[in-house]
Design a protein around this motif. Sequence first.
Motif, PDB file in Angstrom:
ATOM      1  N   TYR A 271      30.763  -1.748  21.624  1.00 35.40           N
ATOM      2  CA  TYR A 271      31.821  -0.771  21.877  1.00 35.40           C
ATOM      3  C   TYR A 271      32.422  -1.000  23.264  1.00 35.40           C
ATOM      4  CZ  TYR A 271      33.902   3.803  22.998  1.00 35.40           C
ATOM      5  OH  TYR A 271      34.739   4.814  23.404  1.00 35.40           O
ATOM      6  N   LEU A 272      31.570  -1.178  24.257  1.00 35.70           N
ATOM      7  CA  LEU A 272      32.061  -1.423  25.611  1.00 35.70           C
ATOM      8  C   LEU A 272      32.784  -2.765  25.709  1.00 35.70           C
ATOM      9  CD1 LEU A 272      29.106  -0.209  27.869  1.00 35.70           C
ATOM     10  CD2 LEU A 272      31.250   0.965  27.386  1.00 35.70           C
ATOM     11  N   MET A 273      32.163  -3.820  25.194  1.00 36.08           N
ATOM     12  CA  MET A 273      32.730  -5.163  25.335  1.00 36.08           C
ATOM     13  C   MET A 273      34.087  -5.293  24.652  1.00 36.08           C
ATOM     14  SD  MET A 273      29.524  -7.808  25.090  1.00 36.08           S
ATOM     15  CE  MET A 273      28.881  -7.184  23.533  1.00 36.08           C
ATOM     16  N   LEU A 274      34.202  -4.706  23.474  1.00 37.52           N
ATOM     17  CA  LEU A 274      35.436  -4.854  22.713  1.00 37.52           C
ATOM     18  C   LEU A 274      36.501  -3.865  23.149  1.00 37.52           C
ATOM     19  CD1 LEU A 274      33.874  -5.443  19.188  1.00 37.52           C
ATOM     20  CD2 LEU A 274      34.872  -7.148  20.706  1.00 37.52           C
ATOM     21  N   ARG A 275      36.145  -2.607  23.306  1.00 40.45           N
ATOM     22  CA  ARG A 275      37.145  -1.605  23.681  1.00 40.45           C
ATOM     23  C   ARG A 275      37.725  -1.860  25.074  1.00 40.45           C
ATOM     24  NH1 ARG A 275      37.727   3.105  20.561  1.00 40.45           N
ATOM     25  NH2 ARG A 275      36.955   2.612  18.477  1.00 40.45           N
ATOM     26  N   MET A 276      36.918  -2.390  25.987  1.00 38.96           N
ATOM     27  CA  MET A 276      37.427  -2.633  27.329  1.00 38.96           C
ATOM     28  C   MET A 276      38.349  -3.847  27.386  1.00 38.96           C
ATOM     29  SD  MET A 276      36.480  -0.073  29.046  1.00 38.96           S
ATOM     30  CE  MET A 276      36.880  -0.513  30.729  1.00 38.96           C
ATOM     31  N   ARG A 277      38.464  -4.567  26.279  1.00 43.62           N
ATOM     32  CA  ARG A 277      39.478  -5.623  26.174  1.00 43.62           C
ATOM     33  C   ARG A 277      40.850  -5.047  25.844  1.00 43.62           C
ATOM     34  NH1 ARG A 277      38.372 -10.968  25.060  1.00 43.62           N
ATOM     35  NH2 ARG A 277      40.303 -10.984  23.871  1.00 43.62           N
ATOM     36  N   THR A 278      40.878  -3.788  25.441  1.00 40.28           N
ATOM     37  CA  THR A 278      42.107  -3.215  24.900  1.00 40.28           C
ATOM     38  C   THR A 278      42.673  -2.116  25.791  1.00 40.28           C
ATOM     39  OG1 THR A 278      41.092  -1.389  23.668  1.00 40.28           O
ATOM     40  CG2 THR A 278      41.066  -3.567  22.620  1.00 40.28           C
ATOM     41  N   ALA A 279      43.908  -1.725  25.478  1.00 41.92           N
ATOM     42  CA  ALA A 279      44.540  -0.606  26.170  1.00 41.92           C
ATOM     43  C   ALA A 279      43.979   0.730  25.703  1.00 41.92           C
ATOM     44  CB  ALA A 279      46.060  -0.643  25.943  1.00 41.92           C
ATOM     45  N   TYR A 280      43.215   0.732  24.606  1.00 40.27           N
ATOM     46  CA  TYR A 280      42.591   1.963  24.133  1.00 40.27           C
ATOM     47  C   TYR A 280      41.460   2.379  25.071  1.00 40.27           C
ATOM     48  CZ  TYR A 280      44.767   0.236  19.839  1.00 40.27           C
ATOM     49  OH  TYR A 280      45.650  -0.264  18.927  1.00 40.27           O
ATOM     50  N   GLY A 281      40.710   1.398  25.569  1.00 42.21           N
ATOM     51  CA  GLY A 281      39.615   1.688  26.464  1.00 42.21           C
ATOM     52  C   GLY A 281      38.510   2.496  25.807  1.00 42.21           C
ATOM     53  N   VAL A 282      37.777   3.255  26.631  1.00 43.61           N
ATOM     54  CA  VAL A 282      36.626   4.027  26.155  1.00 43.61           C
ATOM     55  C   VAL A 282      36.805   5.492  26.531  1.00 43.61           C
ATOM     56  CG1 VAL A 282      35.073   2.056  26.295  1.00 43.61           C
ATOM     57  CG2 VAL A 282      35.317   3.566  28.281  1.00 43.61           C
ATOM     58  N   GLU A 283      36.134   6.348  25.771  1.00 44.41           N
ATOM     59  CA  GLU A 283      36.297   7.797  25.974  1.00 44.41           C
ATOM     60  C   GLU A 283      34.936   8.473  25.877  1.00 44.41           C
ATOM     61  OE1 GLU A 283      36.877  11.946  24.914  1.00 44.41           O
ATOM     62  OE2 GLU A 283      36.261  10.430  23.451  1.00 44.41           O
ATOM     63  N   GLU A 284      34.673   9.443  26.742  1.00 39.54           N
ATOM     64  CA  GLU A 284      33.344  10.036  26.864  1.00 39.54           C
ATOM     65  C   GLU A 284      32.850  10.663  25.563  1.00 39.54           C
ATOM     66  OE1 GLU A 284      30.869  13.268  29.593  1.00 39.54           O
ATOM     67  OE2 GLU A 284      33.015  12.933  29.940  1.00 39.54           O
ATOM     68  N   GLU A 285      33.629  11.562  24.971  1.00 38.32           N
ATOM     69  CA  GLU A 285      33.163  12.263  23.771  1.00 38.32           C
ATOM     70  C   GLU A 285      32.900  11.293  22.632  1.00 38.32           C
ATOM     71  OE1 GLU A 285      34.618  15.827  20.708  1.00 38.32           O
ATOM     72  OE2 GLU A 285      35.781  15.360  22.502  1.00 38.32           O
ATOM     73  N   GLU A 286      33.773  10.324  22.467  1.00 36.45           N
ATOM     74  CA  GLU A 286      33.626   9.308  21.430  1.00 36.45           C
ATOM     75  C   GLU A 286      32.338   8.515  21.629  1.00 36.45           C
ATOM     76  OE1 GLU A 286      37.225   6.786  20.011  1.00 36.45           O
ATOM     77  OE2 GLU A 286      36.301   5.677  21.657  1.00 36.45           O
ATOM     78  N   TYR A 287      32.082   8.130  22.862  1.00 40.55           N
ATOM     79  CA  TYR A 287      30.904   7.325  23.196  1.00 40.55           C
ATOM     80  C   TYR A 287      29.614   8.108  22.986  1.00 40.55           C
ATOM     81  CZ  TYR A 287      27.780   4.508  26.166  1.00 40.55           C
ATOM     82  OH  TYR A 287      26.740   3.746  26.659  1.00 40.55           O
ATOM     83  N   VAL A 288      29.563   9.322  23.526  1.00 34.38           N
ATOM     84  CA  VAL A 288      28.345  10.138  23.424  1.00 34.38           C
ATOM     85  C   VAL A 288      28.052  10.500  21.975  1.00 34.38           C
ATOM     86  CG1 VAL A 288      27.311  12.350  24.045  1.00 34.38           C
ATOM     87  CG2 VAL A 288      28.584  11.044  25.759  1.00 34.38           C
ATOM     88  N   LYS A 289      29.077  10.878  21.230  1.00 38.18           N
ATOM     89  CA  LYS A 289      28.898  11.280  19.839  1.00 38.18           C
ATOM     90  C   LYS A 289      28.370  10.140  18.980  1.00 38.18           C
ATOM     91  CE  LYS A 289      31.490  12.987  15.826  1.00 38.18           C
ATOM     92  NZ  LYS A 289      32.836  13.406  15.327  1.00 38.18           N
ATOM     93  N   ASN A 290      28.913   8.945  19.174  1.00 39.44           N
ATOM     94  CA  ASN A 290      28.550   7.812  18.315  1.00 39.44           C
ATOM     95  C   ASN A 290      27.234   7.141  18.707  1.00 39.44           C
ATOM     96  OD1 ASN A 290      30.805   8.038  16.647  1.00 39.44           O
ATOM     97  ND2 ASN A 290      32.064   6.767  17.990  1.00 39.44           N
ATOM     98  N   TYR A 291      26.883   7.168  20.009  1.00 37.58           N
ATOM     99  CA  TYR A 291      25.743   6.369  20.443  1.00 37.58           C
ATOM    100  C   TYR A 291      24.650   7.180  21.140  1.00 37.58           C
ATOM    101  CZ  TYR A 291      29.337   2.988  19.438  1.00 37.58           C
ATOM    102  OH  TYR A 291      30.331   2.293  18.812  1.00 37.58           O
ATOM    103  N   LEU A 292      24.879   8.483  21.349  1.00 34.74           N
ATOM    104  CA  LEU A 292      23.880   9.359  21.967  1.00 34.74           C
ATOM    105  C   LEU A 292      23.380   8.804  23.292  1.00 34.74           C
ATOM    106  CD1 LEU A 292      21.796  10.480  18.853  1.00 34.74           C
ATOM    107  CD2 LEU A 292      23.576  11.761  20.050  1.00 34.74           C
ATOM    108  N   LEU A 293      24.321   8.279  24.091  1.00 33.53           N
ATOM    109  CA  LEU A 293      24.017   7.766  25.417  1.00 33.53           C
ATOM    110  C   LEU A 293      24.883   8.487  26.444  1.00 33.53           C
ATOM    111  CD1 LEU A 293      23.878   3.924  24.633  1.00 33.53           C
ATOM    112  CD2 LEU A 293      21.944   5.384  25.271  1.00 33.53           C
ATOM    113  N   PRO A 294      24.389   8.649  27.665  1.00 29.36           N
ATOM    114  CA  PRO A 294      25.168   9.352  28.684  1.00 29.36           C
ATOM    115  C   PRO A 294      26.343   8.504  29.172  1.00 29.36           C
ATOM    116  CG  PRO A 294      23.176   8.470  29.652  1.00 29.36           C
ATOM    117  CD  PRO A 294      23.056   8.233  28.169  1.00 29.36           C
ATOM    118  N   PHE A 295      27.459   9.159  29.407  1.00 38.29           N
ATOM    119  CA  PHE A 295      28.651   8.457  29.861  1.00 38.29           C
ATOM    120  C   PHE A 295      28.758   8.429  31.388  1.00 38.29           C
ATOM    121  CE2 PHE A 295      33.299   8.022  30.521  1.00 38.29           C
ATOM    122  CZ  PHE A 295      33.523   6.881  29.761  1.00 38.29           C
TER     123      PHE A 295
END
Length: 395
Positions: free
Chosen positions: A316-340
């Motif tokens: 998620y980090l490697m691919l999304r950070m290649r794009t203009a979409y980037g990463v988002e806290e709620e999306e990340y925490v919800k999908n992977y249960l890791l702290p942002f």
Amino acid sequence: MAKKNRMPLGIYIHVPFCRSKCEYCDFYSLGGGKEKGLMEGYLQAVCTHIKEAGALAPGYVVDTVYFGGGTPTFFGAEGMVQILTAIRRRFDVDNEAEITFEANPDSVTPRALRRLRAEGFNRVSLGVQSDDDELLKKLGRPHNYRQVEAAVEMIRNAGFHNLSLDLMYGLPGQTRAAWETTLRHVLEFKPEHMSCYGLKVEEGTPLWQYQEYANLPNDDVQADMYLSAVEIFREKGYQQYEISNFARRGLRSRHNIKYWTGGEYLGFGPAASSDFGGKRFTVAPDLKAYIAGMRTGGAVLSECQEIPARDRAGEYLMLRMRTAYGVEEEEYVKNYLLPFEPLEAILQNYAKQGLAMQDEGRWRLTARGFLVSNAILVELLEAQEQSAPLAKRRK
């Protein structure tokens, strides 16, 4: 109405045939006469593979199809149509699916293009690389720039309104000024999409053997070329949506976005990869073995593995950070249960340096940030690896 509730699926067809191999190419393909006698076997094998796989995806609707290679148009329009027909028979293909094929300027004809357009292909990715005939020769490209001009005219006359052009920078002896001239020259075609890649010298290619004598621009010059492309495209109304990709509004490559945003896709043909049903698998890069395997029911995969959630978080980090979409806290925490928070602290630091930015709640890299994205990703991934899952931290 039912289709709206079905899961989207991309299909990739790897066509491993070329008129000749380019000096820099490390993709799996056959050229220079090595493909003779194998095209018919390949066609039968791919159609068989599609037939077998179609039964595995009853809950999916195909919304993108991409013919890459190799050079699909060197393989021929009739074979491409037969493969697309097999896909439609075995999969539920959306009426508005994006259906792309790659082409070289020397491998298109008015008749073939009209045939492909009539059968539903609606997007073309044309390998231009440069407007300088001498550079094209050095790269081992099988075309000249006059053929590019003719190909674009044929593509437009055949009724294609979604044209992507591929360019390369950092070529032997190329200057920033020459690169900027190339960009402005090619933009006269008014393509809907542009892809620009820095030349990479890959081990095992002819270029690898003589790279020290090829007069290749250094990293700083390549960086300047990249940033000038970003600015020129911005001036011409193209939005950058991934490190190397730019598009007019509403005309981003829907298929490639699947790769960068974790969508599911199935790949057919030797060396084609898939990400489907929680597993990632790849066909071995061996055309003869692929043909034999599909004829006899033998194994054709080189690898197949289930991807753990932790690895998906890294992707998620490697691919999304290649794009203009980037990463988002709620999306990340919800999908992977890791702290942002550890990631955000790093991104805030890079924001102070002008390498990252927060836009509408999402963190992404700037154009300059893309230039050093590998170093930034290493830091983000290390922070992720050291983070305890939120579920465990609550115990």
